[in-house]
Structure formats: C-alpha cells, structure tokens
Design a protein around this motif. Sequence first.
Motif: not given
Length: 221
Positions: A13-28, A61-73
């Motif tokens: 959960v603590a790491r998910l919060a970090v991922y959320l912060r990173v994804l929010t920055g990418l989305a912004d 995610g999709v192998r070889g493509v990665g993650y959709d930033v907004l969707g994962l966020r």
Amino acid sequence: MNPSRPRIPEATVARLAVYLRVLTGLADGGRAGVSSGELAGAAGVNPAGLRKDLSHLGPCGVRGVGYDVLGLRDRIARVLGVERSRPCVLVGLGNLGSALADYAGFGSRGFEFVGLFDSAPERIGQVIGGRPVRPVTELDRVVAETRATIGVIATPAEVAQSVCDRLTAAGVRSILNFAPVTLTAPAGVDVRQVDLSVELQVLAFLDTQRDAPVPALGGMA
C-alpha cells in the motif's frame, strides 16, 4: 477493510501511494503511457517488484507497451480510497502544524483540512491555508459536522495522548501522529507515526557508515 477491495499488504500500500504520486506527475505533464522500467525507476523500486505490487490490482499493463498513465492512476486512487476528498482535522498549529496546514499538495491528493485546532489563545483566529484556527473545545462539534475521518496531531509530546483520546472519542478512526511519542488508541483506530528526529538519526547513522573505513581482510594463519 471494505470487502469489495482486495487485501493488500501494508508495505505494498505504501508503494502504491508512491506510484500514484509519480503517475499524477506524469499525467499533469501530459504523458499518456509509461513503461514498467520508467515507472519503477521513478518510484525507486525494481521492475519485478513493481509488477508484483500492481498484480494486486488485476491486469494493468500491456507487455511491450507499458501502462496507461491515466487509467493506472485512477485505478490506484480507487484502491487507496483517495478518488474522493477525505476530510481531515489537524491539532497543533506550531511551526510544523502550520506548514502542514498551508501545504497545497494535500488537496490535490484527495485530503482536505476541514478544521484546524490549537489551545494557544494567540493562535485562535489566525488563518492558515485559507482556514481559521479554532479552539480545541470545538473539535468534537467540527468532527461531527464534517464527518472527518482522519486526524493529524502536531502537538508537543506531553499533550498528544490526550488529543488522540479526544479525536477517537469524537469519531476519528485514522490518526497521523507527528508528536515524538507513541500513542495508545482503541481497537479499530489506525495510528501512523512520523518521528522526524528518528528519521534524522537513521540518516546520521547511514552517513556515518558511508564514511567509515572498510576493514581490511584478515590474512591466512
């Protein structure tokens, strides 16, 4: 825990919060996609650990493509329960408490201070972060009116336990404690401790270890 949500280890959960912060920055920043390697690097974990953490959310995610930033966020935000604003109260408006109350970043991450409280007469009525500081005597009423679920304690150590008791009696069930003392809370109340002096001591130890000479290997007898 909400039975509709998966049981996730606290460390994850603590790491998910970090991922959320990173994804929010990418989305912004307008990013649409991100690779597992890039997301893991930005969060300070390895890609295998990232994928294991995200496996708790189901296919992402999709192998070889990665993650959709907004969707994962948005998915992480829903799992963490921060997709909607969470009302919080803060007790103790000294230097640290005032800095916390004035920090705009909490609002953008789903947390809103609906009440600021202090016992010092000279602080009552001050406006910090757009909200007035109220006397502690109004704490119970504000918690009831706003349905605040999270309390932040930034008081001196000697009064922190009494503040914790008052918060839990008012109905608060999650507490973030910045006071340098261990709190005792009733069953069903979650307390997270943030002791800045301990963190600094850990850093001092690591710094000392970094500078320590490496002992020479002993010779064969």
